[in-house]
Design a protein around this motif. Structure first.
Motif, PDB file in Angstrom:
ATOM      1  N   MET A  57       0.841  -1.206   0.000  1.00 24.51           N
ATOM      2  CA  MET A  57       0.000   0.000   0.000  1.00 24.51           C
ATOM      3  C   MET A  57       0.875   1.255   0.000  1.00 24.51           C
ATOM      4  O   MET A  57       0.620   2.207  -0.741  1.00 24.51           O
ATOM      5  N   THR A  58       1.896   1.216   0.817  1.00 20.61           N
ATOM      6  CA  THR A  58       2.792   2.368   0.895  1.00 20.61           C
ATOM      7  C   THR A  58       3.439   2.624  -0.462  1.00 20.61           C
ATOM      8  O   THR A  58       3.475   3.748  -0.960  1.00 20.61           O
ATOM      9  N   ARG A  59       3.905   1.519  -1.064  1.00 25.06           N
ATOM     10  CA  ARG A  59       4.584   1.672  -2.349  1.00 25.06           C
ATOM     11  C   ARG A  59       3.648   2.264  -3.402  1.00 25.06           C
ATOM     12  O   ARG A  59       3.987   3.201  -4.105  1.00 25.06           O
ATOM     13  N   ILE A  60       2.436   1.694  -3.474  1.00 26.11           N
ATOM     14  CA  ILE A  60       1.480   2.160  -4.495  1.00 26.11           C
ATOM     15  C   ILE A  60       1.150   3.633  -4.289  1.00 26.11           C
ATOM     16  O   ILE A  60       1.146   4.429  -5.220  1.00 26.11           O
ATOM     17  N   THR A  61       0.866   4.015  -3.032  1.00 22.69           N
ATOM     18  CA  THR A  61       0.448   5.394  -2.806  1.00 22.69           C
ATOM     19  C   THR A  61       1.583   6.365  -3.079  1.00 22.69           C
ATOM     20  O   THR A  61       1.372   7.480  -3.543  1.00 22.69           O
ATOM     21  N   GLN A  62       2.803   5.907  -2.826  1.00 24.17           N
ATOM     22  CA  GLN A  62       3.926   6.794  -3.127  1.00 24.17           C
ATOM     23  C   GLN A  62       4.082   6.979  -4.629  1.00 24.17           C
ATOM     24  O   GLN A  62       4.368   8.056  -5.115  1.00 24.17           O
ATOM     25  N   LYS A  63       3.887   5.875  -5.331  1.00 28.40           N
ATOM     26  CA  LYS A  63       4.035   5.915  -6.798  1.00 28.40           C
ATOM     27  C   LYS A  63       3.056   6.886  -7.436  1.00 28.40           C
ATOM     28  O   LYS A  63       3.396   7.631  -8.335  1.00 28.40           O
ATOM     29  N   SER A  64       1.785   6.821  -6.979  1.00 28.06           N
ATOM     30  CA  SER A  64       0.796   7.668  -7.625  1.00 28.06           C
ATOM     31  C   SER A  64       0.848   8.996  -6.968  1.00 28.06           C
ATOM     32  O   SER A  64       0.589   9.956  -7.009  1.00 28.06           O
TER      33      SER A  64
END
Ligand code: SF4
Ligand code: SF4
Lengths: 656, 179
Positions: free
Chosen positions: B172-179
């Motif tokens: 979740m952290t990775r995805i939210t950082q990406k977007s």
């Protein structure tokens, strides 16, 4: 983003095994919609007139229709296009069932096959995974058997499988492609599939299909749904049962077959048996049918019940629909429906067209009785009617002995046999067997539809227009009262004026001008259905259908986001229709080919017939030989066709 | 737990009348699409028609609860001469099979009786089955209050069960950082 369509085709080169997922040009959707429309365009672009049915260059295209897979009821058709081995013209047999919808959900609008596989294979399409798999273990297997084996070995019970049987493998000209309860059977699509060494195509999809304006689309769908419900409980009054409802003829449900058995002809399209449907026959045929039909079934997303799972006595189970319930009994003059349920099972496994095949077998029996075929040709054949048909069917699908000659269909077989056999080929148009009907006075509408339609088969060309004049003024008035499906109000007057006898009756009324308009309308709705993938039973092939020229454009626009009004839609299918005609013209089709069998009606009117053709061609914007004029082609943005026709000297520059 | 009045909604299935059209699957999948009616995909439907035509089996089944693990043993039934496995009738989104899980994410699906459609409305599949296979019934009963999970919670719970909390949080952290 593409809507209603997936925007991708699968291109499979069977010789090299190369499989490609090819994005399609959205412009083509605007110009030709989808289904038959875009397939005809592809055939025009890629299959030159020199190419014969069994040449590797012949394409075999399996297409869904533009609205297949959407929530609109009864859009489920697969259209197969290829060059017909029988006519050397474009064939486009269609089937209902579940295959086309699965193809869409797998992410493709069409599967295009070219060249031939070196060995028998089947194709497995599962979303992005597409495989050409060995089918040597399926060689000689029946279509039902094949389907069940494939589903089992893939462990995918819900896969849709379209398969050929022995007839297709042996390139019998009337070989069909069978799928679920449906079959694409006219004009030899199964033979081309066999020639390309494809035993079956299995498909299963789980991808999303998108709608441009979903809420709006659903509003139109709901209206059509309400009307379907209404019509299912309110058959049209004063119309024979078989024509009073919607959907394909509900043959599996209705047991009363007075209409078919007494109006269609028996044998090799020979004898009309008035008075056949006695109380006794009714009793016996109804009992047989009820014991055979295990369950009524439909096609994908359709509330009707045109098909059935048949479980008859000790014959293995199979599925059936439509008129195939009767064709074998009637062709063989067997007054027992038991025979039909038994032989139809075999015919389904072999995969043959249930219209042409029984007629071809009946043709052989006639030739034998006339002494043209001899005991030598029939060596080993039982002498009873039923046994003879079973024996002949077996030779036919295996192309053994006389079967090899018959397997090319009545027209070609008659010419090969000679000795007067040509006389017995009396029910073909453009070399293709027609529905067995022989009538009294020439019907001008049917004359035109028989002669000129690109489908080359009267089945399902007619539909929205009543089959005959209503006997009383009252009935006419009642019929035209609720008729919102009409493309133009003036048609009401034609119905009101149309009388069963006298001055305003067939063959002179409707007049040639009116006939041209009516036939053009019938063609238009058929072309729309075949492009959108709608079952003709819910559109072009029934009286007052749920879908018509006033709601098709609304559905197309909301589903695809391509805004199209009635005029726009009409132009689109007119374009496809003219391209289709040009495709056949380049392959040699001319006015001389456009005529029904001589004995189709007892009373013929040669002068009127010529006048009908002249008027209709003119109405269509075609020259006197049935060739689209440059002017018409340019109007329809078909300049490239006009150029091609000029280059070939088919159209002369400066003159039509 | 407190007793509360609750409407019990049932869909009665008269499988003998089913013609196998899958209209119920189509309408379910498009009704539950986001935005509503924007796409169709029967594989996402919360009603699935189990089909084995040659055995005369057409059996509409509704997605029930999500289960973490497949059951230990299964029964087979013979009804009317036709053999069924317990799996055929089972309504669970279960890791042993694809049925009742989203085809892309694998998240479980559950029939919500088209609640979004408002009170008094029949579920969409019932409305769309013209063959009267599906009959909707609603009655009031007193039950103990339970906590029903929403779609998002079911999805998250299944991901949690499958991948563990740490992995979920990291992703979740990775995805939210990406977007
Ligand atoms: S009307 Fe009949 S043939 Fe047409 S789609 Fe429905 S079930 Fe199939
Ligand atoms: S809509 Fe009704 S008839 Fe059609 S598959 Fe679903 S339950 Fe069966």
């Amino acid at each position: 983003m593409r809507y209603a369509e997936t925007g991708y085709n699968l291109e499979i080169d069977l010789a090299t095994g190369n499989i490609e997922r090819v994005e399609t040009d959205p412009k083509l959707t605007e110009l030709y919609l989808g289904g038959l429309g875009t397939s005809v365009k592809m055939m025009w672009d890629r299959v030159p007139p020199e190419t014969k049915a069994f040449d590797p260059e012949n394409l075999l295209i399996f297409s869904s229709g533009l609205l297949v897979g959407t929530p609109a009821f009864s859009f489920n058709r697969s259209v197969v296009t290829t060059i017909s081995p029988q006519t050397d013209l474009l064939a486009y047999p269609m089937m209902g069932g579940f295959w086309a919808a699965q193809l869409k959900y797998a992410g493709y609008d069409k599967v295009v096959f070219r060249n031939k596989s070196p060995k028998l294979v089947y194709i497995w399409i599962h979303n992005d995974k597409v495989e050409i798999r060995d089918a040597s273990h399926l060689k000689g297997k029946g279509t039902v058997e094949t389907r069940e084996i494939i589903k089992k070995e893939l462990n995918k019970p819900h896969a849709a499988v379209a398969a050929i049987g022995l007839a297709g493998e042996n390139r019998v000209f009337t070989a069909s492609i069978e799928q679920g309860r449906s079959s694409a059977s006219r004009l030899g699509g199964g033979a081309v599939m066999g020639d390309k060494n494809i035993k079956a195509i299995a498909v299963l999809g789980s991808k999303d299909l998108f709608l441009a304006r979903g809420e709006e689309f659903m509003e139109h769908v709901n209206k059509a749904a309400e009307y379907i419900k209404f019509r299912n409980t309110n058959p049209l009054p004063g119309i024979p049962t078989i024509l009073a409802g919607i959907g394909s003829p509900q043959e599996m449900k209705h047991t009363d077959e007075k209409w078919h058995t007494e109006n269609f002809v028996w044998g090799n399209a020979r004898t009309r048996r008035r008075g056949f449907w006695t109380e006794e026959i009714n009793e016996s045929w109804s009992t047989t049918q009820k014991s055979a039909v295990k369950r009524l079934i439909s096609c994908f997303n359709c509330p009707q019940q045109c098909g059935a799972l048949v479980s008859y006595k000790d014959t293995p189970r199979y599925k059936m629909k439509c008129f195939s319930k009767l064709t074998y009994s009637m062709a063989a003059y067997v007054d027992d429906l038991d025979f039909n349920f038994r032989i139809a099972r075999l015919a389904t496994e072999y995969g043959v067209d249930a219209f042409s095949t029984p007629q071809i077998l009946a043709f052989a029996v006639e030739l034998y009785e006339a002494g043209i075929l001899t005991d030598k040709d029939f060596e080993g054949c039982p002498s009873d009617k039923e046994g003879r048909f079973f024996w002949l069917l077996d030779r036919f699908v295996r192309r053994e002995g006389i079967g090899d000659i018959l397997a090319d269909g009545t027209y070609w077989a008659a010419r090969k046999i000679g000795k007067g056999a040509e006389e017995f080929d009396h029910n073909t148009i453009k070399k293709h067997e027609q529905v067995p009907v022989k009538l009294g006075t020439l019907d001008p509408l049917y004359y035109l539809m028989y002669s000129t339609n690109e489908k080359i088969s009267i089945t399902q060309i007619e539909g929205n227009w009543p089959q005959g004049a209503f006997p009383t003024r009252e009935m006419r008035e009642q019929f035209v009262k609720d008729w919102p499906q009409l493309p133009d109000e003036r048609f009401k007057q034609y119905v009101l004026d149309w009388e069963p006898r006298g001055e305003k009756s067939i063959p002179y009324f409707p007049t040639p001008d009116m006939c041209s308009e009516i036939v053009d309308w019938m063609e238009m709705v058929h072309n729309i259905d075949d492009a959108l993938g709608l079952c003709a039973g819910m559109g072009s092939f029934c009286l007052k259908p749920p879908y018509h020229i006033h709601n098709y454009p609304l559905l197309v626009s909301a589903a695809t986001g391509i805004d199209m009004d009635e005029e726009g839609l009409k132009k689109t299918v007119n374009r496809s229709r003219n391209l289709h005609r040009a495709f056949n013209v380049v392959r040699g089709m001319r006015r001389v080919d456009e005529k029904p069998p001589e004995d189709h009606w007892k009373r013929r009117f040669p002068e009127l017939e010529e006048q009908l053709m002249d008027t209709y061609y003119k109405y269509k914007g075609w020259n006197n030989d049935g060739i689209p004029t440059k002017e018409r082609l340019l109007e329809l943005d078909l300049g490239f066709v006009a150029e091609d026709l000029e280059r070939r000297g088919i159209l002369q520059d400066g003159q039509d | 737990m407190a007793k509360i009045k609750k409407k019990v909604k049932t869909i009665k299935v008269d499988a003998d009348k089913c013609n196998g059209c899958q209209s119920c699957e189509i309408i379910c999948s498009t009704f539950h699409a986001t935005p509503k009616y924007s796409s169709i995909n029967p594989a996402r439907s919360r009603i699935q028609v189990i089909r084995d035509p040659m055995r005369d089996v057409w059996l509409p089944v509704f997605a029930g609860e999500y289960v973490e693990a497949e059951c230990m043993g299964r029964q087979t039934f013979v009804i009317d001469g036709k053999e069924y496995s317990e799996c055929d009738f089972c309504r669970a989104a279960c890791p042993a099979r694809d049925r009742f899980t989203e085809p892309d994410s694998g998240l479980p699906l559950r029939c919500d009786m088209c609640e979004e459609n408002g009170p008094g409305q029949e579920p969409l599949c019932v409305q769309w089955c013209f063959n009267e296979v599906l009959k909707f019934e609603e009655r009031e009963v007193e039950v103990e209050e339970d906590v029903r999970l929403g779609d998002l919670e079911i999805g998250l719970k299944s991901l949690l069960d499958k991948h563990g909390l740490q992995k979920l949080v990291d992703t979740m952290t990775r995805i939210t950082q990406k977007s």
